[in-house]
Design a protein around this motif. Structure first.
Motif, short mmCIF file in Angstrom:
data_model
loop_
_atom_site.label_atom_id
_atom_site.label_comp_id
_atom_site.label_asym_id
_atom_site.label_seq_id
_atom_site.Cartn_x
_atom_site.Cartn_y
_atom_site.Cartn_z
N GLY A 47 82.25 37.59 -78.18
CA GLY A 47 81.18 36.82 -78.80
C GLY A 47 80.62 35.72 -77.91
N ARG A 82 80.57 43.23 -74.57
CA ARG A 82 80.26 41.79 -74.57
C ARG A 82 81.55 41.00 -74.79
NH1 ARG A 82 74.72 41.35 -74.75
NH2 ARG A 82 74.69 39.20 -75.47
N ASP A 261 74.46 35.07 -78.18
CA ASP A 261 74.69 36.49 -78.45
C ASP A 261 73.46 37.34 -78.17
OD1 ASP A 261 73.25 35.46 -80.59
OD2 ASP A 261 74.14 36.82 -82.05
N GLU A 298 83.43 37.19 -82.32
CA GLU A 298 82.85 38.29 -83.08
C GLU A 298 83.40 38.32 -84.50
OE1 GLU A 298 80.45 40.60 -82.45
OE2 GLU A 298 80.03 39.35 -80.70
N LYS A 301 81.55 35.90 -86.58
CA LYS A 301 80.22 36.41 -86.90
C LYS A 301 80.27 37.37 -88.08
CE LYS A 301 77.47 37.95 -83.81
NZ LYS A 301 76.98 38.72 -82.64
#
Length: 581
Positions: A47, A82, A261, A298, A301
């Motif tokens: 993230g 990522r 992001d 992540e 999120k």
């Protein structure tokens, strides 16, 4: 071969191989033998937290220090997941089994980062494994190997925020365990005397959690030297950034106001972390803040997207899949999935001080359960963080929400919306039907949504003529602009090129002028394949040499030619652009 190197770095050796003698020591004047390797663990960062770390290391030149001399490595590339990883190792010294040390291994990353093994930045442990000299840290007797690794993992974002400064005036956003660890770590890394000599605290923690704001024995920040405060302060409800004035860094554990992001390269990440665009630029201009670091994972999120009730199962599924997919072998397709994150420069100086001062982030503090016995772990999410961000005051503008306390909140909200509109990975939105255009040659654009609908989504080559109803020059050149559009379509047959106009009046017009940084009219902006091409420029008469050169540059397929901005059109009767009201 590369496969065996990568596999060895994630702990697939036999127990017997773990007992082989290895060599490393922080002074590195002469190698000191390691009697035994006690533990090896991989920490995965993902993230905005991963992108913040990688962007800082790029800006500080860490990748440049490590790349092999052939210059073939692209360290600006972001891996497909990522995400990145750090391989930690602990061990004991030969002849002194009571002294334990922790270090970060140099590992390969799917063949994409082949660092120079002969660099004096490394110490060789055996024929296969290297470690970073400036990561080697002594573990105090009272701290377990697992907690030392957990603390080292949590300290990497701290080091990236703190930089290599002796002093750092810092702001931590959030009141969870991770935020409290970061705040206490930053106090520790500043000199201890600052907490007792009457100076204002160098570290502030901004939170909505009542427990951190009350002077009770249950306050996790009591007597730590951390200044805890609410996002809004006093009867006037001033934002935290206005109250605190100047500070050096913001570490945001709750959100990603910099929209990290959405970046497609680490160069873009550097811009968003170091004050060149977005929230970081507002913080830099208003508060002299040099870095904006987000630690949003992540998993966090997922919680923000799904809500606290429905997020648990997706979060656990994501974490298990990510830990299982750790970089143990090179994929057959050679896809660059995880970045090997190098040790930050002089990381051992920061980590040693934290361990000596017993500023620890225990292994069971990880939100998805203890990772003490895992070979690979990823930091989870804190469900109370979701509740905190839900009750955080906000400034809303045009459907975008920016947390209260940031400078230029309304501008930031607009920028976030524009960023969504202009990026390739923007979330699809429900489109309103296109309204009927009365002019067959020039399309009227009233709002940012119109710009997206007619130009960005359609990937159009286009020109927008920005005007204002009180601008006499705009009125005089409007018929000439329409003639340009008619000739382009009917005479030259260029029906795909879009001629558009937009008014800078009213609230929608103000948003357009802010978005495209327009301060006078008439102004023209070009687009190529739906993306802004070049800079805004003025032309007070048509035909215009500057406008003609810009259009030729656009249609040539070449990069934007900066010399176009130097072209001067003759000004009839000394006509000047009109400042926007």
């Amino acid at each position: 071969g590369k496969n065996s190197l990568v596999r060895s770095n994630v702990g697939i050796h036999s127990e017997a191989s773990f007992q082989r003698r290895r060599y490393f020591r922080s002074d590195c004047e002469s190698n000191t033998r390691i009697e035994a390797v006690a533990k090896r663990q991989i920490a995965i960062f993902d993230g905005a937290e991963f992108l913040s770390i990688a962007s800082v290391l790029k800006e500080e030149g860490r990748f440049d220090d490590l790349i092999s001399s052939d210059g073939s490595i692209d360290v600006d590339e972001i891996p497909s997941r990522r995400a990145g990883y750090v391989s930690f190792v602990t061990g004991t010294l030969e002849g002194d089994t009571n002294e334990r040390i922790l270090a970060i291994e140099k590992t390969a990353s799917n063949g994409k980062q082949e660092y120079d093994a002969n660099s004096d930045l490394f110490v060789k442990m055996d024929d296969e494994t290297l470690i970073y000299k400036d990561s080697i840290t002594t573990i105090p007797k009272s701290i377990s190997d697992s907690d030392a690794i957990s603390t080292a993992s949590a300290a990497i974002p701290v080091r990236c925020a703190y930089g290599q400064h002796r002093k750092c005036r810092s702001v931590v956003l959030g009141g969870g365990d991770y935020a409290c660890f970061i705040a206490k770590a930053l106090v520790c890394l500043n000199d201890d005397k600052d907490r007792n000599d009457g100076m204002d605290s160098q570290v502030s923690l901004v939170t909505t959690r009542p427990m951190s704001l009350r002077d009770t024995p249950f306050n996790p920040l009591r007597n730590t030297g951390v200044n805890a405060m609410s996002p809004s302060v006093g009867q006037e409800e001033k934002g935290f950034s206005e109250v605190l004035g100047h500070f050096d860094v913001v570490i945001d554990t709750l959100g990603d106001e910099g929209n990290l992001d959405k970046i497609n390269s680490l160069e873009q990440g550097v811009e968003r972390v170091f004050g060149k665009v977005g929230v970081a630029s507002k913080l830099k201009n208003e508060n002299n803040c040099q870095r904006y670091i987000s630690t949003l994972t992540e998993s966090q999120k997922v919680v923000l997207k799904e809500g606290i009730i429905f997020a648990r199962d997706p979060v656990l599924q994501y974490q298990k899949e990510t830990e299982k997919s750790a970089p143990t072998v090179i994929p057959d397709n050679g896809e660059y999935e995880f970045m090997n994150i190098p040790s930050p420069k002089n990381f051992n100086q920061a980590l040693q001080k934290l361990l000596d001062e017993k500023i620890i982030f225990p292994t069971d503090s990880n939100e998805n359960g203890s990772h003490k016995n895992k070979k690979v772990f990823v930091r989870g999410c804190s469900f109370p963080d979701y509740a905190e961000i839900e009750i955080w005051p906000s400034d809303a503008s045009e459907g975008s929400t920016v947390r209260y306390g940031f400078p230029g909140a309304q501008e930031l909200a607009l920028e976030a919306r524009v960023d969504d509109m202009m990026t390739d990975n923007a979330a699809p939105e429900k489109k309103a039907p296109k309204r009927v255009q009365r002019n067959p040659y020039v399309t009227t654009l009233d709002t940012l949504s119109d710009v997206r609908q007619y130009i960005v989504d359609e990937k159009k080559d286009a020109i927008i003529f920005f005007n204002a109803p009180y601008c006499k020059t705009c009125k005089s050149i409007t018929p000439l602009y329409q003639r340009m559009a008619r000739v382009s379509k009917d005479v030259k047959g260029d029906s795909d090129f879009l001629f558009a106009k937009a008014s800078t009046a009213g609230k929608p017009g103000k948003q357009l002028t802010f978005t495209f940084k327009i301060d006078s009219v008439p102004t023209f902006i070009l687009f190529r394949n739906g993306k802004q091409f070049g800079k805004p420029f003025g032309a007070v008469k048509l035909p215009s040499k500057k406008l003609a050169a810009a259009l030729e540059n656009l249609k040539s397929g070449e990069e934007w030619d900066e010399s176009i901005m130097d072209i001067q059109d003759s000004k009839k009767n000394n006509v000047q652009p009109t400042k926007i009201e």
